[in-house]
Every structure is written in C-alpha cells, then in structure tokens.
Scaffold this motif. Structure first.
Motif, PDB file in Angstrom:
ATOM      1  N   ALA A   2      14.509   1.024  10.419  1.00 27.72           N
ATOM      2  CA  ALA A   2      13.196   0.305  10.155  1.00 27.72           C
ATOM      3  C   ALA A   2      13.074  -0.767   9.128  1.00 27.72           C
ATOM      4  O   ALA A   2      13.825  -0.658   8.205  1.00 27.72           O
ATOM      5  CB  ALA A   2      11.981   1.333   9.967  1.00 27.72           C
ATOM      6  N   THR A   3      12.495  -1.700   9.233  1.00 29.11           N
ATOM      7  CA  THR A   3      12.372  -2.662   8.231  1.00 29.11           C
ATOM      8  C   THR A   3      11.473  -2.134   7.007  1.00 29.11           C
ATOM      9  O   THR A   3      10.306  -1.692   7.419  1.00 29.11           O
ATOM     10  CB  THR A   3      11.734  -4.080   8.506  1.00 29.11           C
ATOM     11  OG1 THR A   3      12.510  -4.651   9.775  1.00 29.11           O
ATOM     12  CG2 THR A   3      11.481  -4.943   7.586  1.00 29.11           C
ATOM     13  N   PRO A   4      11.864  -1.979   5.649  1.00 29.63           N
ATOM     14  CA  PRO A   4      10.831  -1.379   4.915  1.00 29.63           C
ATOM     15  C   PRO A   4       9.622  -2.102   4.871  1.00 29.63           C
ATOM     16  O   PRO A   4       9.531  -3.563   5.058  1.00 29.63           O
ATOM     17  CB  PRO A   4      11.735  -1.586   3.580  1.00 29.63           C
ATOM     18  CG  PRO A   4      12.985  -1.688   3.988  1.00 29.63           C
ATOM     19  CD  PRO A   4      13.029  -2.412   5.219  1.00 29.63           C
ATOM     20  N   LYS A   5       8.253  -1.378   4.584  1.00 30.88           N
ATOM     21  CA  LYS A   5       6.965  -2.259   4.745  1.00 30.88           C
ATOM     22  C   LYS A   5       6.716  -2.686   2.982  1.00 30.88           C
ATOM     23  O   LYS A   5       5.928  -3.551   2.962  1.00 30.88           O
ATOM     24  CB  LYS A   5       5.734  -1.020   4.841  1.00 30.88           C
ATOM     25  CG  LYS A   5       4.540  -1.509   4.994  1.00 30.88           C
ATOM     26  CD  LYS A   5       3.650  -0.400   5.164  1.00 30.88           C
ATOM     27  CE  LYS A   5       2.270  -0.787   5.406  1.00 30.88           C
ATOM     28  NZ  LYS A   5       1.612   0.424   5.620  1.00 30.88           N
ATOM     29  N   PHE A   6       7.316  -2.126   1.979  1.00 28.99           N
ATOM     30  CA  PHE A   6       7.244  -2.666   0.755  1.00 28.99           C
ATOM     31  C   PHE A   6       8.466  -3.174   0.242  1.00 28.99           C
ATOM     32  O   PHE A   6       9.549  -2.803   0.559  1.00 28.99           O
ATOM     33  CB  PHE A   6       6.547  -1.520  -0.218  1.00 28.99           C
ATOM     34  CG  PHE A   6       5.306  -0.800   0.377  1.00 28.99           C
ATOM     35  CD1 PHE A   6       4.166  -1.336   0.241  1.00 28.99           C
ATOM     36  CD2 PHE A   6       5.426   0.236   1.295  1.00 28.99           C
ATOM     37  CE1 PHE A   6       3.138  -1.059   0.889  1.00 28.99           C
ATOM     38  CE2 PHE A   6       4.267   0.874   1.678  1.00 28.99           C
ATOM     39  CZ  PHE A   6       3.042   0.148   1.563  1.00 28.99           C
ATOM     40  N   ASN A   7       8.214  -4.164  -0.861  1.00 36.01           N
ATOM     41  CA  ASN A   7       9.269  -4.805  -1.451  1.00 36.01           C
ATOM     42  C   ASN A   7       9.293  -4.354  -2.913  1.00 36.01           C
ATOM     43  O   ASN A   7       8.349  -3.739  -3.340  1.00 36.01           O
ATOM     44  CB  ASN A   7       9.177  -6.392  -1.566  1.00 36.01           C
ATOM     45  CG  ASN A   7       9.190  -6.904  -0.097  1.00 36.01           C
ATOM     46  OD1 ASN A   7      10.151  -6.602   0.663  1.00 36.01           O
ATOM     47  ND2 ASN A   7       8.316  -7.586   0.340  1.00 36.01           N
ATOM     48  N   VAL A   8      10.612  -4.344  -3.584  1.00 38.49           N
ATOM     49  CA  VAL A   8      10.701  -4.103  -4.990  1.00 38.49           C
ATOM     50  C   VAL A   8       9.673  -4.992  -5.569  1.00 38.49           C
ATOM     51  O   VAL A   8       9.583  -6.108  -5.338  1.00 38.49           O
ATOM     52  CB  VAL A   8      12.127  -4.432  -5.044  1.00 38.49           C
ATOM     53  CG1 VAL A   8      12.256  -4.282  -6.781  1.00 38.49           C
ATOM     54  CG2 VAL A   8      12.980  -3.529  -4.786  1.00 38.49           C
TER      55      VAL A   8
END
Length: 100
Positions: A2-8
């Motif tokens: 899955a593509t992460p929903k949140f970014n650093v």
C-alpha cells in the motif's frame, strides 16, 4: 504494498479509542498530536500478529511518530526539547487539524 497515507513531516493525531485487542498503541499517546519522522515497512496488523496469524495476516503501513514529552505529560519537568518516538500502524493515525 500500500502507498503510505502520511508523509515524513506530517502532523498526525493518534486516534483516541479503546480496543479489546493488542494494538501496540500506547494509551498515553491516544488523542495527542505528533509528527511523522519515519516510514516503516508494511507489516501484519497488530491484532493478527498477536494471534500468531503472520502468514495469512492483513498488512498495513507503520510510522514512527515524535511527540514533545510536555505535550504527552503536562506535569513533565524536563526540558522543552525532550521528545519521545513511538511506532504506530496507519489505522491509528488521523491528520491533525490546524487548530490543534
């Protein structure tokens, strides 16, 4: 995967809910705002892992989130710059509102 929903760098709030199962989500962090500092590999959701269902488990992204300790514990007497980092599965994170 899955593509992460949140970014650093994203501000997130830890969902403030109860659970009957193992979640790896510390009660003291629930309802608090932190900042995503790192992505972790996708892994079995904690509920499946707790019951030994690694082979056929559901998976999701995990994140490391940093909190100011004074935000977690208002009576904390340490330095303002003291932080705590912990790992959370994606289902426990929500975008933080700007007014928080």
């Amino acid at each position: 995967m899955a593509t992460p929903k949140f970014n650093v760098g994203d501000q997130v709030v830890i969902r403030n809910q109860t659970s009957l199962f193992h979640t790896r989500t510390q009660k003291f962090a629930r309802g608090h705002v932190g900042v995503v500092t790192e992505h972790r590999p996708e892994w079995a959701i904690p509920e499946d892992e707790a019951f030994g269902k690694i082979e056929d488990s559901r998976t999701e992204p995990f994140y490391v989130v940093r909190f100011k300790q004074k935000d977690l514990w208002p009576d904390y007497t340490g330095f303002d710059v003291d932080t705590l980092e912990s790992e959370f599965s994606e289902r426990w994170l929500e975008p933080a509102n700007k007014e928080q």
